[in-house]
Write a protein that holds these residues in place. Structure first.
Motif, mmCIF file in Angstrom:
data_model
loop_
_atom_site.group_PDB
_atom_site.id
_atom_site.type_symbol
_atom_site.label_atom_id
_atom_site.label_comp_id
_atom_site.label_asym_id
_atom_site.label_seq_id
_atom_site.Cartn_x
_atom_site.Cartn_y
_atom_site.Cartn_z
ATOM 1 N N ALA A 10 0.748 -1.215 0.038
ATOM 2 C CA ALA A 10 -0.026 0.058 0.133
ATOM 3 C C ALA A 10 1.086 1.068 0.113
ATOM 4 O O ALA A 10 1.856 1.358 0.833
ATOM 5 N N GLU A 11 0.361 2.259 -0.634
ATOM 6 C CA GLU A 11 1.176 3.459 -1.110
ATOM 7 C C GLU A 11 1.428 4.060 0.357
ATOM 8 O O GLU A 11 2.479 4.736 0.597
ATOM 9 N N GLU A 12 0.138 4.102 1.177
ATOM 10 C CA GLU A 12 0.383 4.944 2.560
ATOM 11 C C GLU A 12 1.489 4.470 3.401
ATOM 12 O O GLU A 12 1.931 5.200 4.240
ATOM 13 N N VAL A 13 1.934 3.129 3.325
ATOM 14 C CA VAL A 13 2.737 2.481 4.026
ATOM 15 C C VAL A 13 4.068 3.044 3.930
ATOM 16 O O VAL A 13 4.985 3.223 4.681
ATOM 17 N N LEU A 14 4.268 3.409 2.578
ATOM 18 C CA LEU A 14 5.664 3.665 1.849
ATOM 19 C C LEU A 14 5.769 5.286 2.824
ATOM 20 O O LEU A 14 6.990 5.809 3.112
ATOM 21 N N GLN A 15 4.850 6.125 3.257
ATOM 22 C CA GLN A 15 4.830 7.215 3.546
ATOM 23 C C GLN A 15 5.051 7.339 5.055
ATOM 24 O O GLN A 15 5.406 8.319 5.499
ATOM 25 N N LEU A 16 4.913 6.219 5.598
ATOM 26 C CA LEU A 16 5.065 5.994 7.174
ATOM 27 C C LEU A 16 6.587 6.048 7.642
ATOM 28 O O LEU A 16 7.538 5.626 6.859
ATOM 29 N N ASN A 17 6.778 6.822 8.504
ATOM 30 C CA ASN A 17 8.165 6.853 9.206
ATOM 31 C C ASN A 17 8.352 5.828 10.062
ATOM 32 O O ASN A 17 7.555 4.890 10.524
ATOM 33 N N ASP A 18 9.667 5.493 10.674
ATOM 34 C CA ASP A 18 10.195 4.475 11.705
ATOM 35 C C ASP A 18 9.436 5.042 12.790
ATOM 36 O O ASP A 18 9.193 6.080 13.193
ATOM 37 N N PRO A 19 9.145 3.757 13.674
ATOM 38 C CA PRO A 19 9.447 2.486 13.399
ATOM 39 C C PRO A 19 8.340 1.500 12.672
ATOM 40 O O PRO A 19 8.473 0.302 12.238
ATOM 41 N N VAL A 20 7.137 2.219 12.690
ATOM 42 C CA VAL A 20 5.964 1.646 11.990
ATOM 43 C C VAL A 20 6.106 1.392 10.767
ATOM 44 O O VAL A 20 5.753 0.216 10.221
ATOM 45 N N GLY A 21 6.652 2.162 10.111
ATOM 46 C CA GLY A 21 6.978 1.830 8.476
ATOM 47 C C GLY A 21 7.981 0.703 8.472
ATOM 48 O O GLY A 21 7.820 -0.094 7.296
ATOM 49 N N ALA A 22 9.010 0.828 9.013
ATOM 50 C CA ALA A 22 9.981 -0.644 9.020
ATOM 51 C C ALA A 22 9.182 -1.717 8.984
ATOM 52 O O ALA A 22 9.602 -2.877 8.690
ATOM 53 N N GLU A 23 8.379 -1.825 10.344
ATOM 54 C CA GLU A 23 7.842 -3.222 10.613
ATOM 55 C C GLU A 23 6.856 -3.695 9.304
ATOM 56 O O GLU A 23 6.826 -4.845 9.051
ATOM 57 N N ALA A 24 6.165 -2.457 8.895
ATOM 58 C CA ALA A 24 5.215 -2.798 7.767
ATOM 59 C C ALA A 24 6.036 -3.415 6.499
ATOM 60 O O ALA A 24 5.613 -4.372 5.951
ATOM 61 N N VAL A 25 7.116 -2.593 6.373
ATOM 62 C CA VAL A 25 8.031 -2.871 5.081
ATOM 63 C C VAL A 25 8.478 -4.391 5.062
ATOM 64 O O VAL A 25 8.434 -5.290 4.158
ATOM 65 N N PHE A 26 8.989 -4.700 6.243
ATOM 66 C CA PHE A 26 9.659 -5.949 6.463
ATOM 67 C C PHE A 26 8.406 -7.019 6.405
ATOM 68 O O PHE A 26 8.732 -8.072 5.682
ATOM 69 N N SER A 27 7.591 -6.766 7.084
ATOM 70 C CA SER A 27 6.340 -7.894 7.040
ATOM 71 C C SER A 27 5.862 -8.061 5.365
ATOM 72 O O SER A 27 5.649 -9.302 4.880
ATOM 73 N N TRP A 28 5.796 -6.995 4.747
ATOM 74 C CA TRP A 28 5.629 -6.864 3.368
ATOM 75 C C TRP A 28 6.599 -7.890 2.534
ATOM 76 O O TRP A 28 6.223 -8.664 1.634
ATOM 77 N N LEU A 29 7.728 -7.367 2.745
ATOM 78 C CA LEU A 29 8.842 -8.190 1.946
ATOM 79 C C LEU A 29 8.977 -9.751 2.533
ATOM 80 O O LEU A 29 9.332 -10.586 1.491
ATOM 81 N N ASN A 30 8.720 -10.061 3.294
ATOM 82 C CA ASN A 30 8.812 -11.430 3.909
ATOM 83 C C ASN A 30 7.447 -12.242 3.332
ATOM 84 O O ASN A 30 7.731 -13.262 2.578
ATOM 85 N N ARG A 31 6.285 -11.551 3.016
ATOM 86 C CA ARG A 31 5.194 -12.072 2.319
ATOM 87 C C ARG A 31 5.465 -12.098 0.981
ATOM 88 O O ARG A 31 5.210 -13.079 0.494
ATOM 89 N N LEU A 32 6.132 -11.054 0.334
ATOM 90 C CA LEU A 32 6.424 -11.156 -0.981
ATOM 91 C C LEU A 32 7.526 -12.325 -1.364
ATOM 92 O O LEU A 32 7.372 -12.895 -2.285
ATOM 93 N N LYS A 33 8.410 -12.280 -0.534
ATOM 94 C CA LYS A 33 9.462 -13.386 -0.769
ATOM 95 C C LYS A 33 8.814 -14.606 -0.748
ATOM 96 O O LYS A 33 9.209 -15.544 -1.644
ATOM 97 N N ASN A 34 7.876 -15.027 0.074
ATOM 98 C CA ASN A 34 7.262 -16.268 0.001
ATOM 99 C C ASN A 34 6.033 -16.500 -1.238
ATOM 100 O O ASN A 34 5.730 -17.535 -1.576
ATOM 101 N N GLN A 35 5.714 -15.410 -1.709
ATOM 102 C CA GLN A 35 4.232 -15.453 -2.443
ATOM 103 C C GLN A 35 4.832 -15.365 -3.811
ATOM 104 O O GLN A 35 4.147 -15.864 -4.636
ATOM 105 N N LEU A 36 5.917 -14.889 -4.260
ATOM 106 C CA LEU A 36 6.651 -14.885 -5.712
ATOM 107 C C LEU A 36 6.694 -16.236 -6.248
ATOM 108 O O LEU A 36 6.436 -16.392 -7.286
ATOM 109 N N PRO A 37 7.269 -17.105 -5.542
ATOM 110 C CA PRO A 37 7.530 -18.597 -6.111
ATOM 111 C C PRO A 37 6.123 -19.084 -6.293
ATOM 112 O O PRO A 37 5.943 -19.937 -7.319
ATOM 113 N N LEU A 38 5.112 -18.625 -5.980
ATOM 114 C CA LEU A 38 3.885 -19.422 -6.030
ATOM 115 C C LEU A 38 2.992 -18.533 -7.049
ATOM 116 O O LEU A 38 1.740 -19.135 -7.342
#
Length: 1882
Positions: A10-38
């Motif tokens: 979500a675009e609004e997540v990219l606008q968040l500052n640390d630390p909430v933004g970092a948590e959301a970004v890491f969670s999204w990256l982890n989900r993206l890493k697992n979903q891309l091979p599928l």
């Protein structure tokens, strides 16, 4: 959910500052890493541009370390799975970010993220980016030169990935990378060194010049990298150097010889990485400049070299390689000082253990071609060298001194090798061509004491591995010791060997003969008494003498108790007897005399200290209370030693035991793991390591590894600290204050290293006081200031261990004071110190002190105090300028979370936020911070607990995210271990929220990665422990899913580069991989976890239908070791499976034993669940596996195999062969079972194996599988050989093992014979019952002909040995009875045990006596008063049976004594059953008692007191046991006792009737109970005891009989319906039958007082249960009791019968036959009373009889004649008023039973009997009722004609037989004597 929603952020997540933004970004990256091979490739291409833009935004947004790792992986996957065309542009963008000159802190994260992205992109795409590779490499290498430590780590990691992805395409930049990475090997940062080593390790795969021209330079660089390195760095560099050397040794890759490689390592070992000039001065100064880290790193390099080259190379080059390895320790520069010698020996031992114990399999280890030749050649060379060396030659002496260390290493490794092989080493030791033991014995004469001790330890390992060699080697060494008493080396060497061999007996359960203990004591006495005769060997004799006494105490209390008086005498003689003698001793004696005296006293104290629990503490208390002056002297000496600044600092030996294990994990986990203490000791900065020669008495301690006692100085300081801690609280308060003030002054007066040494010692001493007496008050308030001063000084010290101990001591001090004000002041003082202190050490120490206060004072219930502590620690944990302070503050915060209780829930959310923020921002270069953060995560999970499943969803998500961050971002093995522990805890509390699809592959990936460095790093061991522990927990819930996920991971790996463990995982699944890992591990805890994991997976496979897979896997594990399988006899019948090739290779016997135990567990579980049919198709494999295990060389494996075979017999013996009716499945495996059992009965077989084999033999014979007597004789012959063995005593075995082992074997043989004899008698009894049964048909008899012959044949086989067995059985029973006596009674031993082994023998008797008891009873029953003499070669006949003081007893008396022996043993056990097999033993006792009561000549029934006592025991057993089998046996015994008593009463009555003068007496004497008083006396009355048992049965089965149990009056009916099983009904019926027999035991007066009718009447309320029994009892009661004697009881029975007459419900209707019989018996018994005058009963009874006349039911019809006869035979019948009606009804019925003349000849016997009975009744009724008879006959002419015809036929038959009837009368009358004797003389 669409692809856009699932993959895009979500675009609004990219606008968040640390630390909430970092948590959301890491969670999204982890989900993206697992979903891309599928996701489909087309869908990825559609959104690839938008994804790339979002990822680029994150890249330039200063991502933290975990985010950049996930970002790099996602970018690589995106280009790999999507369109890779734009990848080059992105690489150029990353290069531009790296080239940016912005050095601001905000630009660094983006630069590091760009570096990480480059590494992942090149690793994933590889050759596609080869065009831009050169520019990228140049850019990275340029940035490497100016980067800080974190940047250097990241760049080196990216270079490693790029090299992996490009392969040979990166060849142009290989040398540039090599130069830069080699420089980083010696970087100050440990993380940079690790990264450089990994980069070079990847580089050497393609850069051949590293293993050829640059090999020497690389070796030197690696040696320098070892300097001052941590464990992780040492492991990484060792992997690099070992791989380089392994590559150089390969013929295709390099041209370097093994000698050249070892020369390089030898140069580094003796010189390190320094120049020649510095190393050349070491020998002159006597010190070594080579650090311990370098030598340990070189040893680890050799380990990697061996693992890389593999087992085949090691087997081919074993001798030259190990010879060169031994040169490392043989070089004079390696052993310049004792500490260097210990370190060098430890390093070489590490290499030898890896080469011989790790790489080589068990087959190669025990190979007679490799190992004995190598060890013999080396040992022989060293022994010859030492014997030929000239002691006067300094050079020869120096060479011998250097070579002794190599010999020590060889001997210790040989011992470890033999311990690992166990009894599988038998071929290795028994080979006469090698004479390995002779070579070791020759070492005992070596001039070096250390070599002699190592040789003794090796002999001890031989004895532990082969218990049969223990006594042999002991006799050999004792003989040599006696013969060479005048040789100092011989006395020392052989004395050490005797001591070691005696101590080896505590490691196995077979022990040593008791005579060996006496021999050792005699040797010790001889040495101690002759010590003063020759001053040259006085010291050796004294030392060896006391060592022998110390080893003697390891044999246990049974040996020491007998020899205690002699031991105490020797100890008393070595100490002065009085103060006067002590003063005289102090005034005389020289140095040597005092040395010998102190050696003796120290030996006496060491023996007591090592082997008497609590001796040191007890001695201290005794000493403190007996002599205050000596006490003061001791305390002064202790304080002086503690304050001595010249003492070596022993921080690593003193502090770990005083610190908390939680704190030690942050310093070094190996400090808290004694199993790996040796490796840590090598890495530590301790003055000297432990060695066996430091304390020879440690040779007697129980240990599987060579003892490593500390040097005397360090050991003295350790004992000083412990003694001070025990004595300090017992001195006066003033002296305590003075001592503490002296400690503080001593520390303050010193500076530098001396201050740290004294501070360490005094702080350790005071912390020891607080640890020992933390719960008791320390003393007055004056003690607190110096105590606090001492502890605060240590808290601010530079040593981590010192600070941990001081923090622990402060918390214990607060606990000891137990004052809230003092607790608060200590906490406030911590706050003040944190405000004022600026150095990191003090802040770390004070932070830890805050957490320690909560550990011991968790009850601090002040919310304000908790908030203050948390706030302070929050501030410290965010101090990014000092990672050390961060780590300890977070660690202290985790302690507060654990111990503060529910108050901390207010701080949960901020703590979770803090931990997650630090995880996302902390760099990887500080693993200690991540370790503490992981500890905080664990504490948070524990604090939330089950709340994680529901209400705390947000916290749960944050904690789960933190665990993923911790797992994915850290490269430290310890941090990975902690992250796995967090995930394991999450799975425990909320398993639904842990995704196994990602957890299981990560766990298996860690196992695959760490499998190659299994013996290098302790941190790797901790990681594997965590992985296996987590797997063990997961498989308990989802074993099948875990297995499938693990296999899917293995199949995704490329097969070309697969490791052996990956291959095993792919081919055999997770179970096979765990078996392979289990075979390689040596850590006991990890082995146990692996075993339990396999067990859980096996149990789950039973429910998932994967039993076949498990059995195939276990078969493969076992098949690997069976090279001799083709040579083993009797296996051809299995066929079909012998061609199977195992996937495993060279598995250890311990692994195979676990596989066999798993098979055994499968069989037991299936048998318990009733699913044995699942294993029937695999029965051949089961027998084969049991056969292979039973015939192995390893004794433990043989025991497991025999146990499995036993379970197979028990589970499958009753299953018939479907294709061959009348045969069993196991019948085809007769030869296999015999072949598996035969080795266990060999003359040299261990007793425990023979005992287990006897159990299997008896089970096989008793199973009934074998029908052919010839086949049965094969196994029977094995039992015959065992009987001969125990009968002769077999002197050879009796001298090898303890008497307890012989007792175990003897009792096992006798028990097996007893079980066989019991089954033989039972089968013969069954066949005899069949043969005498008249209803047994001819076809059935043909079916059991084989069984009948088998039973008779088995009994015939046993019968030949029965005379011998009976004597042995009776002797065993008498021994068991002797051992059952109270301990205070004196015992002189028995036939099968000696007084010394009484306690051990009792255990074996308790498990064997019950079948022997039953068999003895059967034998006594079968022989009667006959006795067959037998001559035994051992005194097995009981001493008191058959003999008396005046001479031999008669045969009747002997038999009576035997009967009472069996009876006494059975009754004694039944009084208080307490054995393990309670039910089996109880049933054996009850069956034995049944057999005894069946003996015709037994006199038990004649002794009423004995019968009453027996019934009381049975009543207690009935009350306390719920088993139906036991209760049925008890009632059966009751029947027998009552019947025997009846017979006894009848005999007395008959004797009285035929007695002389009986005819002249008016009345005969009355017999029976109650004849005197008319009552039944409890405790003396047999009838009363029998009533107790009967009523117990009735009340237990029918609680309504008891008002107490039912809650209502007895006899009342309620709505509750009692339903009994068939067995319960049979039990109640038996009890009722016994009740019916009891009146016959009473006199008429006693019958009057027997309230049987009151007992029986309520039973009619449950008439549906036991009708037949009730009728029988009613009949007997009515017949035996006086008429109308119990009117109330009759009224009750009449009421119940009336109730039955009114029943209309068909479900509750009474059986008509039973009711008619009951009515008839009741009416007859109540004749003459007014009970039946009641009209309802009379009229209803008449209606029932009338209906019976008209009934068509054949069963009712059959009762008519009997009822009519019974009702008419009594003229006083209550229904006589209705006689005419009754006769008119009965007469037609009786006539209808008459047959005509033609039918009489062909009618069945039953119809003929009915005809005769009816005619007889008609002839009797006619004269009694003539009017009614004529009226009926005239009314029915057909009846009259039928009756006349029947009378005519009957008269004709009577006329035809007058002569035949007259002849017998004439004969009988002729034989009647004319004079009748009044006395019966018969």
């Amino acid at each position: 959910m669409s692809v856009l929603e699932r993959l895009l952020l979500a675009e609004e997540v990219l606008q968040l500052n640390d630390p909430v933004g970092a948590e959301a970004v890491f969670s999204w990256l982890n989900r993206l890493k697992n979903q891309l091979p599928l996701t489909e490739k087309a869908e990825i291409k559609k959104i690839q541009r938008r994804l790339l833009d979002q990822l680029s935004t994150i890249l330039i947004g200063s991502p933290g370390p975990p985010v950049r790792v996930q970002l790099a992986d996602c970018l690589a996957l995106l280009f790999h799975l999507g369109d890779p065309l734009h990848c080059s542009l992105f690489v150029e963008k990353c290069n531009d970010i790296i080239r940016n000159k912005d050095d601001s802190p905000s630009a660094l994260p983006s630069r590091l993220a760009a570096v990480a992205c480059l590494g992942s992109l090149f690793e994933q795409l590889g050759r596609m980016l080869s065009g831009s590779s050169k520019e990228t490499f140049t850019n990275l290498l340029r940035a490497l030169k100016n980067a800080e430590s974190q940047g250097r780590c990241e760049i080196l990691g990216s270079l490693e990935k790029m090299l992996r992805g490009l392969g040979p395409l990166a060849a142009p930049v290989h040398r540039d990378i090599y130069k830069s990475a080699r420089t980083c090997l010696t970087d100050r940062s440990m993380c940079v060194r690790c990264a450089a080593a990994k980069c070079l390790l990847e580089l050497q795969k393609e850069a051949l010049f590293l293993s050829s021209s640059e090999l020497e330079h690389m070796s030197t660089a690696c040696f320098r990298a070892f300097e001052g390195s941590l464990s992780s760095v040492s492991v990484s560099v060792s992997e690099l150097l070992g791989s380089l050397l392994a590559t150089a040794l390969q013929p295709k890759r390099g041209a370097v010889s093994l000698e050249e490689v070892m020369d390089l390592l030898l140069g580094g070992f003796i010189r390190g990485g320094v120049g020649f000039l510095r190393a050349s001065g070491d020998k002159l100064k006597g010190t070594s400049s080579v650090s311990k880290e370098v030598r340990l790193g070189i040893a680890q390099t050799c380990v990697v070299l061996v693992w890389s080259l593999g087992s085949s190379w090691v087997e081919q080059n074993l001798s030259p390689f190990l010879t060169l390895v031994l040169e490392l320790v043989s070089h004079s520069r390696s052993t310049l000082s004792p500490s260097d010698a210990v370190l060098s020996r430890g390093c070489v031992s590490l290499v030898l253990r890896a080469a011989l114990g790790g790489v080589l399999g068990e087959k190669a280890q025990s190979s007679a071609e490799i190992m004995p030749f190598f060890f013999n050649s080396i040992i022989h060379d060293f022994v010859v060298e030492s014997s030929l060396s000239d002691a006067a030659d300094p050079r020869a002496s120096s060479d011998m001194f250097s070579s002794q260390h190599a010999l020590i290493c060889v001997l210790l490794e040989l011992g470890a090798l033999l311990l690992g092989l166990g009894s599988s080493a038998a071929p290795l030791l028994s080979d006469p061509t090698t004479a390995l033991v002779d070579s070791v014995v020759a070492v005992l004469l070596h001039p070096s004491a250390a070599v002699r001790l190592a040789g003794s330890w090796c002999l001890r390992c031989v004895a532990v591995a082969m218990p049969s060699q223990n006594a042999v080697l002991l006799d050999r060494c004792a003989e040599r010791l006696t013969a060479l008493k005048s040789n100092p080396e011989a006395v020392s060497g052989f004395g050490f060997a005797v001591c070691a061999l005696v101590s080896a007996a505590q490691h196995h359960n077979l022990g040593l003969p008791h005579s060996k203990g006496k021999m050792v004591l005699s040797l010790a006495e001889s040495l101690l008494r002759s010590a003063s005769q020759n001053s040259r060997i006085s010291l050796q004799r004294t030392q060896v003498g006391w060592m022998l006494l110390a080893s003697l105490t390891t044999l246990g209390p049974s040996v020491v108790e007998v020899l205690l008086s002699r031991l105490l005498l020797l100890c008393r003689c070595v100490f002065p007897a009085s103060l006067r003698e002590q003063d005289m001793e102090l005034r005389r004696g020289d140095y040597f005399t005092w040395q010998v005296t102190l050696e003796g006293r120290s030996g006496a104290l060491c023996g007591m200290y090592n082997h008497i629990p609590g001796f040191s503490i007890s001695y201290c208390f005794l000493f403190s209370s007996s002599s205050s002056e000596s006490f003061g002297l001791v305390m002064n000496q202790l304080v002086s030693d503690l304050c001595n600044q010249d003492q070596p600092c022993s921080e690593l030996t003193l502090m770990p035991s005083l610190c908390s294990p939680d704190d030690l994990c942050l310093i070094s986990p190996s400090l808290n793991d004694p199993y790996h203490a040796f490796t840590h000791q090598l890495q530590s900065s301790c003055v000297s390591g432990g060695s066996l020669e430091n304390d020879p008495f440690s040779l007697t301690l129980k240990s599987d590894t060579p003892p490593a006692p500390l040097p005397s100085a360090l050991a003295l300081m350790e004992v000083t600290v412990r003694l001070f801690g025990n004595l300090f609280p017992h001195i006066i308060s003033a002296q305590r204050v003075k001592i503490l003030e002296q400690f503080v002054d001593s520390v303050n007066q010193l500076k530098g290293q001396k201050q740290q040494t004294v501070q360490t010692h005094v702080c350790a001493a005071f912390c020891s006081v607080l640890k020992v007496h933390s719960r008791s008050p320390l003393g007055p308030s004056e003690l607190r200031p110096p105590a606090l001063s001492l502890l605060w000084g240590a808290l601010e010290g530079s040593s981590l261990l010192l600070r941990c101990a001081a923090a622990e001591g402060l918390a214990r001090l607060v606990q000891s004071v137990n004052d809230s004000a003092f607790t608060v002041s200590a906490a406030l003082l911590c706050f003040d110190r944190l405000k004022l202190s600026r150095d990191a050490a003090s802040r770390c120490g004070v932070s830890l002190a805050l957490g320690a206060l909560y550990r011991y004072q968790g009850g601090i219930s002040s919310a304000q105090h908790l908030s203050t502590c948390v706030g302070v620690l929050f501030t410290l944990s965010q101090d990014i300028t000092c990672p050390e302070v961060q780590a300890w503050a977070l660690h202290s915060l985790s302690l507060i979370m654990d111990f503060s209780g529910g108050l901390f829930r207010l701080h949960l959310e901020p703590c979770v936020s803090l931990v997650l923020r630090l995880l996302l921002s902390s760099p990887q270069t500080h693993p200690e911070v991540h370790l503490s953060l992981g500890r905080c995560l664990q504490a948070l999970i524990t604090c939330l607990g089950p709340d994680l499943q529901g209400t705390s969803a947000s916290l749960r998500d944050s904690i789960s995210l933190g665990s993923l961050v911790l797992q994915s971002s850290s490269v430290s093995l310890l941090v990975q271990s902690r992250s796995i522990s967090c995930l394991q805890q999450l799975h425990m509390f909320c398993p639904a929220h842990v995704d196994l699809r990602y957890l299981v592959p990560s766990l298996c990936g860690i196992l695959l990665d760490s499998s190659q460095v299994v013996s290098l790093s302790h941190w790797s061991l901790l990681l594997r422990r965590s992985v296996i522990s987590c797997l063990r927990q997961i498989v308990q819930r989802d074993a099948l899913e875990v297995s499938e996920l693990a296999v899917s991971l293995a199949k995704e790996q490329p097969s070309k580069e697969a490791s052996p463990l990956e291959y095993m995982l792919r081919e055999l699944g997770l179970e096979g991989a765990l078996f392979s890992l289990l075979d390689r591990e040596t850590d006991p805890g990890l082995i146990q976890d692996l075993d339990q994991t396999l067990g859980f997976m096996m149990v789950s496979s039973l429910s998932s239908g994967r039993v076949g897979q498990w059995l195939r896997l276990c078969r493969d594990v076992l098949s690997d070791s069976s090279e001799e399988e083709e040579e083993r006899e009797d296996w051809s019948s299995l066929g079909g499976r012998s061609e199977t090739v195992s996937s495993f290779s060279a598995l250890r016997w311990s692994t195979r034993r676990i596989a066999v135990e798993s098979v055994c567990t499968v069989i037991q579980t299936c048998a318990k669940n009733g699913t044995t049919d699942l294993l029937v198709p695999r029965l051949g494999d089961l027998v084969r596996m049991a056969f292979m295990a039973s015939t192995d060389h390893s004794a433990p494996l043989r025991l497991s195999g025999l146990q499995t075979l036993l379970e197979i017999i028990r589970s499958f013996s009753s299953i018939e062969e479907p294709e061959f009716p009348g045969h069993f499945l196991l019948e085809q495996y007769q030869a296999n079972v015999g072949a598996a059992l035969r080795p266990a009965f060999a003359p040299d077989a261990p007793p425990d194996v023979t005992a287990k084999a006897c159990q299997v033999c008896s089970a096989w014979i008793c199973s009934g599988v074998v029908s052919d007597l010839r086949d049965l004789r094969r196994v029977h012959q094995l039992l015959v050989s065992s009987l001969s063995k125990i009968q002769t005593g077999q002197e050879s075995n009796s001298q090898l093992y303890s008497e307890a082992a012989a007792t175990m074997e003897t009792l096992a043989v006798l028990k097996a014979w007893a079980q066989v004899y019991i089954v033989a008698v039972q089968r013969s009894k069954v066949t005899s019952d069949w043969s005498t049964d008249s209803s047994f048909t001819t076809s059935a008899a043909n079916d059991v002909t084989a069984s009948e012959s088998e039973g008779a044949g088995l009994l015939e086989l046993v019968q030949s040995d029965l005379p011998t067995l009976s004597r042995l059985w009776l002797a065993a029973l008498q021994d068991h009875a002797t051992l059952s006596l109270p301990p205070e009674q004196h015992m002189t031993g028995g036939s099968f045990f000696s007084p010394e082994m009484m306690h051990q023998a009792r255990v074996h008797f308790c498990s064997s006596w019950a079948p022997i008891l039953h068999a003895s009873a059967l034998w006594l029953h079968s022989t009667g008063l006959k006795d067959t003499p037998v001559h035994l070669s051992r005194p097995a006949t009981p001493t008191s049976l058959g003999h008396s003081g005046g001479g031999a007893k008669s045969l009747e008396d002997v038999s009576e004594e035997r009967l009472h022996l069996i009876l006494g043993v059975a009754v004694q056990f039944l009084c208080s059953p307490h054995s393990e097999n309670q039910m089996e033993n109880i049933m054996s006792c009850l069956e034995a008692l049944q057999v005894l009561l069946d003996i015709p000549w037994n006199r038990i029934s004649n002794d009423q007191s004995l019968s009453v006592e027996l019934l009381s025991v049975l009543h207690r057993l009935m009350v306390t046991r719920e088993s139906e089998e036991v209760q049925s046996s008890v009632v059966d015994l009751l029947k027998r006792i009552v019947c025997a008593a009846q017979e006894h009463v009848r005999e007395k009555r008959h004797s009285a009737e035929v007695d002389d003068g009986a005819a002249e007496k008016e009345t005969l004497p009355v017999f029976g109970e109650g004849r005197d008083t008319g009552g039944l006396v409890p405790g003396q009355s047999l009838v009363f005891s029998a009533l107790q048992i009967c009523l117990c049965v009735l009340v237990r089965k029918l609680p309504k009989l008891s008002p107490t149990l039912s809650g209502t009056k007895t006899g009342t009916t309620g709505d509750e319906v009692w339903s009994l099983s068939q067995s319960d009904c049979a039990l109640v019926s038996s009890a009722l039958f016994v009740l019916s027999e009891l009146p016959s035991l009473c006199s008429p007066e006693g019958q009057t007082h027997t309230p049987l009718s009151l007992v029986i009447s309520p039973l009619f309320s449950d008439w549906l249960l036991c009708l037949e029994a009730l009728i029988f009892v009613l009949q007997e009661v009515c017949r035996s009791c006086p008429q109308a004697s119990d009117t109330q009881g009759y009224w009750r029975m009449g009421g119940h019968l009336t109730h039955f007459l009114f029943v209309d419900d068909p479900e509750l209707a009474v059986d008509q036959v039973t009711l008619l019989r009951a009515l008839a018996q009741f009416l007859l018994s109540s004749s003459g009373s007014d009970i039946c005058g009641v009209s309802p009963l009379c009229s209803l009874s008449l209606d029932k009889f009338t209906c019976a006349m008209d009934s068509k039911d054949p069963q009712v019809t059959g009762t008519r004649p009997g009822l009519s006869q019974r009702l008419n035979q009594d003229k006083n019948c209550p229904l006589s008023v209705l006689g005419s009606v009754l006769v008119s009804l009965v007469l037609p019925l009786l006539v209808s039973f008459l047959l005509d003349e033609n039918a009489l000849s062909s009618t069945p016997s039953a119809s003929r009997s009915l005809h005769d009975s009816a005619l007889k009744d008609l002839m009797r009724i006619g004269p009694q009722h003539p009017v009614v008879f004529r009226s009926v006959m005239s009314s029915y002419p057909e009846l009259k004609s039928r009756l006349e015809a029947a009378i005519k036929v009957n008269q004709e038959q009577l006329r035809s037989k007058p002569s035949s009837e007259a002849s017998p009368r004439g004969q009988s009358s002729a034989k009647t004597p004319s004079i009748t004797l009044k006395t019966n003389f018969l």
